[in-house]
Enzyme design. Structure first.
Site, PDB file in Angstrom:
ATOM      1  N   TYR A  41      44.678 -17.118   3.733  1.00  0.00           N
ATOM      2  CA  TYR A  41      43.906 -16.684   4.316  1.00  0.00           C
ATOM      3  C   TYR A  41      44.521 -15.725   5.699  1.00  0.00           C
ATOM      4  CZ  TYR A  41      39.883 -16.128   7.930  1.00  0.00           C
ATOM      5  OH  TYR A  41      38.954 -15.515   8.715  1.00  0.00           O
ATOM      6  N   GLY A  42      45.376 -16.188   6.091  1.00  0.00           N
ATOM      7  CA  GLY A  42      46.356 -15.391   6.515  1.00  0.00           C
ATOM      8  C   GLY A  42      46.718 -14.110   6.326  1.00  0.00           C
ATOM      9  N   VAL A  43      47.224 -14.546   4.719  1.00  0.00           N
ATOM     10  CA  VAL A  43      48.109 -13.108   3.712  1.00  0.00           C
ATOM     11  C   VAL A  43      47.173 -12.298   3.854  1.00  0.00           C
ATOM     12  CG1 VAL A  43      49.072 -12.829   1.563  1.00  0.00           C
ATOM     13  CG2 VAL A  43      49.865 -15.016   2.706  1.00  0.00           C
TER      14      VAL A  43
ATOM     15  N   THR B 206      30.655 -20.127  14.144  1.00  0.00           N
ATOM     16  CA  THR B 206      29.725 -19.656  13.367  1.00  0.00           C
ATOM     17  C   THR B 206      30.010 -21.074  12.100  1.00  0.00           C
ATOM     18  OG1 THR B 206      31.351 -18.673  12.416  1.00  0.00           O
ATOM     19  CG2 THR B 206      29.726 -17.156  13.213  1.00  0.00           C
TER      20      THR B 206
ATOM     21  N   SER C  91      41.538 -10.639  11.127  1.00  0.00           N
ATOM     22  CA  SER C  91      41.698 -12.165  12.067  1.00  0.00           C
ATOM     23  C   SER C  91      43.079 -11.919  12.777  1.00  0.00           C
ATOM     24  CB  SER C  91      41.727 -13.435  11.064  1.00  0.00           C
ATOM     25  OG  SER C  91      41.829 -14.932  11.719  1.00  0.00           O
TER      26      SER C  91
HETATM   27  P1  NDP Z   1      30.411 -17.352   7.957  1.00  0.00           P
HETATM   28  O1  NDP Z   1      31.035 -17.894   7.483  1.00  0.00           O
HETATM   29  O2  NDP Z   1      29.526 -17.910   9.056  1.00  0.00           O
HETATM   30  O3  NDP Z   1      30.007 -15.982   7.498  1.00  0.00           O
HETATM   31  C1  NDP Z   1      30.170 -15.384   5.929  1.00  0.00           C
HETATM   32  C2  NDP Z   1      29.318 -14.693   5.115  1.00  0.00           C
HETATM   33  O4  NDP Z   1      30.430 -14.143   4.051  1.00  0.00           O
HETATM   34  C3  NDP Z   1      27.918 -14.974   4.651  1.00  0.00           C
HETATM   35  O5  NDP Z   1      26.954 -14.567   4.356  1.00  0.00           O
HETATM   36  C4  NDP Z   1      28.748 -15.114   3.443  1.00  0.00           C
HETATM   37  O6  NDP Z   1      27.362 -15.443   2.272  1.00  0.00           O
HETATM   38  C5  NDP Z   1      29.506 -13.861   3.343  1.00  0.00           C
HETATM   39  N1  NDP Z   1      30.283 -14.185   1.515  1.00  0.00           N
HETATM   40  C6  NDP Z   1      31.263 -14.583   1.282  1.00  0.00           C
HETATM   41  N2  NDP Z   1      31.538 -14.723  -0.204  1.00  0.00           N
HETATM   42  C7  NDP Z   1      31.035 -13.838   0.051  1.00  0.00           C
HETATM   43  C8  NDP Z   1      30.609 -12.508  -1.204  1.00  0.00           C
HETATM   44  N3  NDP Z   1      31.761 -12.888  -2.447  1.00  0.00           N
HETATM   45  N4  NDP Z   1      29.857 -12.041  -0.967  1.00  0.00           N
HETATM   46  C9  NDP Z   1      29.332 -11.344  -0.941  1.00  0.00           C
HETATM   47  N5  NDP Z   1      29.066 -12.304   0.469  1.00  0.00           N
HETATM   48  C10 NDP Z   1      30.005 -13.520   0.747  1.00  0.00           C
HETATM   49  O7  NDP Z   1      31.305 -16.867   8.587  1.00  0.00           O
HETATM   50  P2  NDP Z   1      31.508 -15.396   9.958  1.00  0.00           P
HETATM   51  O8  NDP Z   1      30.399 -15.051  10.010  1.00  0.00           O
HETATM   52  O9  NDP Z   1      32.653 -16.935  11.014  1.00  0.00           O
HETATM   53  O10 NDP Z   1      32.816 -14.917  10.052  1.00  0.00           O
HETATM   54  C11 NDP Z   1      32.191 -13.086   9.476  1.00  0.00           C
HETATM   55  C12 NDP Z   1      33.541 -12.496   9.197  1.00  0.00           C
HETATM   56  O11 NDP Z   1      34.525 -13.177  10.316  1.00  0.00           O
HETATM   57  C13 NDP Z   1      34.936 -13.080   8.105  1.00  0.00           C
HETATM   58  O12 NDP Z   1      34.999 -11.607   8.148  1.00  0.00           O
HETATM   59  C14 NDP Z   1      35.692 -13.765   8.419  1.00  0.00           C
HETATM   60  O13 NDP Z   1      36.756 -14.145   8.015  1.00  0.00           O
HETATM   61  C15 NDP Z   1      35.829 -13.300   9.686  1.00  0.00           C
HETATM   62  N6  NDP Z   1      36.009 -13.600  11.029  1.00  0.00           N
HETATM   63  C16 NDP Z   1      35.571 -15.567  12.007  1.00  0.00           C
HETATM   64  C17 NDP Z   1      36.118 -15.592  13.183  1.00  0.00           C
HETATM   65  C18 NDP Z   1      35.102 -16.576  13.040  1.00  0.00           C
HETATM   66  O14 NDP Z   1      35.936 -17.177  13.906  1.00  0.00           O
HETATM   67  N7  NDP Z   1      34.207 -17.163  12.894  1.00  0.00           N
HETATM   68  C19 NDP Z   1      37.408 -15.628  12.594  1.00  0.00           C
HETATM   69  C20 NDP Z   1      37.953 -14.332  12.772  1.00  0.00           C
HETATM   70  C21 NDP Z   1      37.509 -13.717  11.718  1.00  0.00           C
HETATM   71  P3  NDP Z   1      26.909 -16.675   2.085  1.00  0.00           P
HETATM   72  O15 NDP Z   1      25.769 -16.999   2.569  1.00  0.00           O
HETATM   73  O16 NDP Z   1      26.140 -16.942   1.071  1.00  0.00           O
HETATM   74  O17 NDP Z   1      27.924 -17.901   1.507  1.00  0.00           O
END
Ligand code: NDP
Length: 267
Positions: A193-195, A228, A147
């Site tokens: 989160y940033g860290v 999302t 991010s």
């Molecule tokens: P969502 O919250 O829509 O989805 C997150 C996904 O991660 C879900 O499938 C969730 O599963 C899964 N998850 C969370 N914890 C775990 C775990 N312990 N083990 C396995 N799966 C896990 O997030 P996004 O799709 O928006 O984000 C995806 C990536 O993009 C992340 O890394 C996020 O930090 C990064 N990102 C997103 C941004 C945004 O604006 N959306 C901006 C910058 C970066 P479950 O359904 O079980 O909770």
């Protein structure tokens, strides 16, 4: 081209075949799975909840006609990750692209939140990468979803120097993350989160060096701010745009970079 961005990276017209994506039951991960399945890849849909993973794999099979299979994978659990790796090994699976996408954001406050955020966003990709290494083909790609909030510019000067230092080792980075969690997430100049994402960017560079001899390319890709569950409805980018940015990591020839939309960004 924005500040800090450089020329586009080259893309590989490769024939990679099998991808494992963590957190692929919804959001950006699901869209990455959808695109790769449409493109003919075998896709392993990682999900911490087996039912949600199976439902997502079935949904994506219906939509794409592709080959998708759920893999139960909680990235915070050593046991779950080891069990998933063992099941894949027993199935003689070889992985061409690992996408460490699973992440949490809203939990970043309070000591429990700090621990969960670092455990998921930093230790999760590290844990999954190390467990899957024997299954990765030489020449595979690893994509860590990062991010802009993890940009070094957001950290205080001391931690900025620490993460940017060419003397940083993986063990030292892991130690700093453990200390940060033990300290309840104090200092560093930004939230957990940033860290977590700044440390993930540093980890990306270190693992890229470690795996260079196997021609495994390791990059961090930023999806931008995406609509999302995490990004919310007010975000400017569609899930398709966010996933497209992540997919540059799957195809990148370069290694050790932080990319958005296929271009290097300041990180
Ligand atoms: P969502 O919250 O829509 O989805 C997150 C996904 O991660 C879900 O499938 C969730 O599963 C899964 N998850 C969370 N914890 C775990 C775990 N312990 N083990 C396995 N799966 C896990 O997030 P996004 O799709 O928006 O984000 C995806 C990536 O993009 C992340 O890394 C996020 O930090 C990064 N990102 C997103 C941004 C945004 O604006 N959306 C901006 C910058 C970066 P479950 O359904 O079980 O909770």
């Amino acid at each position: 081209m924005g500040r800090g961005e450089r020329a586009p990276v080259a893309l590989q017209s490769g024939v990679a075949r099998c991808a494992l994506i963590t957190g692929a039951n919804r959001g950006i991960g699901q869209q990455v799975a959808r695109v790769l399945a449409r493109d003919g890849w075998d896709v392993l849909v990682g999900a911490r909840d087996g039912k949600k993973g199976n439902a997502a794999a079935a949904r994506l099979r219906d939509q794409t006609g592709g080959r998708l299979k759920a893999v139960e994978l909680d990235v915070t659990s050593d046991a779950a990750v080891a069990a998933a790796a063992s099941a894949l090994r027993d199935g003689a699976i070889r992985i061409d692209a690992l996408v460490n996408n699973a992440g949490v954001y809203r939990e970043a406050r309070g000591p429990d939140g700090v621990a969960r955020t670092i455990e998921t966003n930093f230790f999760g990709p590290l844990r999954v990468t190390l467990a899957m290494l024997p299954l990765l083909r030489d020449g595979a790609t690893i994509t860590n979803v990062t991010s802009e909030l993890g940009a070094l510019a957001n950290l205080d000067a001391g931690h900025r120097r620490l993460l940017a230092s060419s003397d940083l080792t993986r063990d030292a980075l892991v130690g700093h993350m453990r200390d940060y969690v033990r300290g309840g997430g104090e200092g560093w100049g930004t939230d957990a989160y940033g860290v977590s994402k700044a440390a993930l960017n540093a980890l990306t560079r270190l693992i890229a060096d470690e795996l260079a001899a196997r021609q495994i390319r390791v990059n961090a890709t930023c999806p931008g701010w995406v609509r999302t569950d995490m990004g919310g409805r007010g975000a400017p980018r569609s899930v398709e745009q966010g996933a497209a940015s992540v997919l540059f990591g799957v195809m990148a020839i370069e290694t050790g970079r932080v990319l958005r939309d296929g271009r290097r960004i300041a990180a």
